[in-house]
Write an enzyme that holds these catalytic residues in place. Structure first.
Site, mmCIF file in Angstrom:
data_model
loop_
_atom_site.group_PDB
_atom_site.id
_atom_site.type_symbol
_atom_site.label_atom_id
_atom_site.label_comp_id
_atom_site.label_asym_id
_atom_site.label_seq_id
_atom_site.Cartn_x
_atom_site.Cartn_y
_atom_site.Cartn_z
ATOM 1 N N ARG A 97 -15.961 -2.304 17.335
ATOM 2 C CA ARG A 97 -15.992 -3.556 16.561
ATOM 3 C C ARG A 97 -17.086 -4.493 17.066
ATOM 4 O O ARG A 97 -17.699 -5.212 16.275
ATOM 5 C CB ARG A 97 -14.629 -4.247 16.618
ATOM 6 N N GLY A 135 -5.777 -3.322 6.800
ATOM 7 C CA GLY A 135 -5.076 -4.113 5.782
ATOM 8 C C GLY A 135 -5.985 -4.647 4.680
ATOM 9 O O GLY A 135 -5.619 -4.621 3.501
ATOM 10 N N GLY A 155 -5.872 3.241 8.723
ATOM 11 C CA GLY A 155 -5.811 3.608 10.140
ATOM 12 C C GLY A 155 -5.696 5.104 10.358
ATOM 13 O O GLY A 155 -6.519 5.722 11.046
ATOM 14 N N LYS A 178 4.632 7.209 2.717
ATOM 15 C CA LYS A 178 5.586 6.657 1.748
ATOM 16 C C LYS A 178 4.942 6.035 0.519
ATOM 17 O O LYS A 178 3.915 5.383 0.611
ATOM 18 C CB LYS A 178 6.417 5.580 2.430
#
Ligand code: ADP
Ligand code: MG
Length: 392
Positions: A36, A373, A350, A193
């Site tokens: 990062r 996200g 991720g 999911k």
């Protein structure tokens, strides 16, 4: 696209606030992965080259609005200085006058923005205070752009604002994949999911030409169609939701691609005895852990004809061999086509990034988003407040 970049700004002699994401992993007081930090170097160097004084704003960990010594950004200083090849001035409590007095080109790092309870509340007082520290605002933290915080959103409205190099690169890549994509567009969505990816599936069926559904969530779709999936991971309560998504896809002319064969095992562990069967032939005491070779062959055909691919979520339980096979094979196919210039491929998430790295395919993808996200919210078609605030 409607946002400015560094090239549109006059930065000479200006204090330039730069929101960055340097929320890096730290162990025993040392940064263990500098990715990062490495990615924000071009933005900082360009600001200095343009005569500006970069003042870095960032969060670190979740201090919940109060100073927590273990979450001080001070720990990132050595890694930041090494990446930039210059010294960096750390400021715990910044003031506009103090920053204005620094020699031109000094790189400044301000203490964790989340030490103040006003940051995550996007308190106008904090935005105003941050704006008093600089003349120009640059956002280079796409990964924090899904949050409307004082340092990601509020301050952008108070100063001339633009996207940093990394932000501009990310937005450009994402726009190519879903904004104004070359068609046909294929989306691959997998993972555990359906419940975590409902908005994402709902958005994609209206935008892409082919949607591959894999991983545990494919089981929910199979079960909704009356197939017995044995002991597989499956959200039986979402059967109606799955059927609604299939209907929406049909109405939108989006081809849904579910597994055509599946790999089943009786244990969730590496090297577990397994067999490849038809999707409706999972034994009652077994679970589906991967898509089979016939499914991979069909996905490969679809990719051969496609121009654009967006990918989130592995096709199987990729952490345990051999149930990484379908993910690896589809990733290798996408990588080969991308390398040959035949496919624009964008992936994020991720576990997805981990899976593509493990497959050795990440390097050849057109763009890999590490934003987590923010990437998912973008795939859901949501407006990211940190990006919207930059729009002129
Ligand atoms: P991302 O982090 O990229 O958004 P997810 O978190 O949605 O991806 O999904 C990754 C997880 O899904 C992995 O832990 C993987 O083991 C799991 N998974 C994929 N297929 C299956 C399956 N058939 N059964 C159980 N778990 C699965
Ligand atoms: Mg995950």
């Amino acid at each position: 696209m409607a946002w400015k970049t560094l090239d549109d700004m006059d930065l000479d002699g200006k204090r330039v606030l730069v929101r960055v994401d340097i929320n890096v992993p730290v162990e025993e007081g040392r940064v263990t992965d500098t990715s990062r930090i490495d990615r924000i170097v071009p933005t900082i160097k360009d600001i200095v080259a343009m005569g500006g004084t970069p003042i870095l704003l960032a969060h670190f960990g979740r201090p919940k609005g109060q100073p927590v010594p273990e979450m001080s950004l001070r720990v990132t200083l050595p890694a930041l200085e090494a990446a930039l090849g210059t010294s960096v001035t750390f400021v715990e409590k910044p003031s506009g006058d103090e920053l204005a007095a620094l020699p031109k080109g000094t790189v400044v790092l301000v203490e964790n923005t989340r030490f103040s309870p006003m940051e995550e509340k996007n308190d106008p007082m904090m935005a105003k205070f941050l704006a008093s520290l600089g003349d120009v605002y640059v956002n280079d933290a796409f990964s924090a752009a899904h949050r409307a915080h004082a340092s990601t959103e509020g301050v952008a409205h108070l100063l001339p604002s633009c996207a940093g190099r990394l932000m501009a690169e990310e937005l450009g890549a994402l726009d190519k994949a879903l904004g104004t994509p070359a068609r046909p567009v294929v989306a691959v969505v997998g993972g555990a999911k359906v419940s975590t990816k409902l908005d994402l599936l709902g958005n994609l069926v209206g935008k892409v030409d082919h949607l591959v559904i894999g991983g545990g969530m494919a089981n929910t779709f199979l079960a909704a169609q009356g197939v017995n999936v044995g002991k597989s991971l499956c959200e039986h309560d979402l059967a109606q939701t799955a059927l609604d998504i299939l209907d929406k896809a049909k109405a939108a002319g989006c081809e849904i691609i579910l597994p055509r064969d599946v790999v089943v095992a009786r244990e969730f562990k590496a090297g577990a005895a397994n067999e490849t069967v038809a999707p409706d032939a999972c034994p009652a005491d077994a679970m589906i852990l991967d898509a089979g070779p016939a499914t991979v062959a069909y996905i490969s055909d679809v990719l051969d004809k496609a121009k654009t691919l967006v990918w989130n979520g592995p096709l199987g339980a990729f952490e345990i061999t051999p149930f990484d096979a379908a993910t690896n094979a589809a990733a290798a196919k996408a990588a080969t086509l991308s390398k040959a210039g035949k496919l624009i491929s964008v992936a994020g998430g991720g576990d997805t990034v981990a899976a593509l790295n493990q497959a050795g395919a990440a390097e050849d993808f057109t763009y890999i988003s590490t934003a987590g996200g923010a990437f998912l919210e973008w795939m859901e078609g949501k407006t990211l407040p940190g990006v919207a605030a930059l729009e002129a």
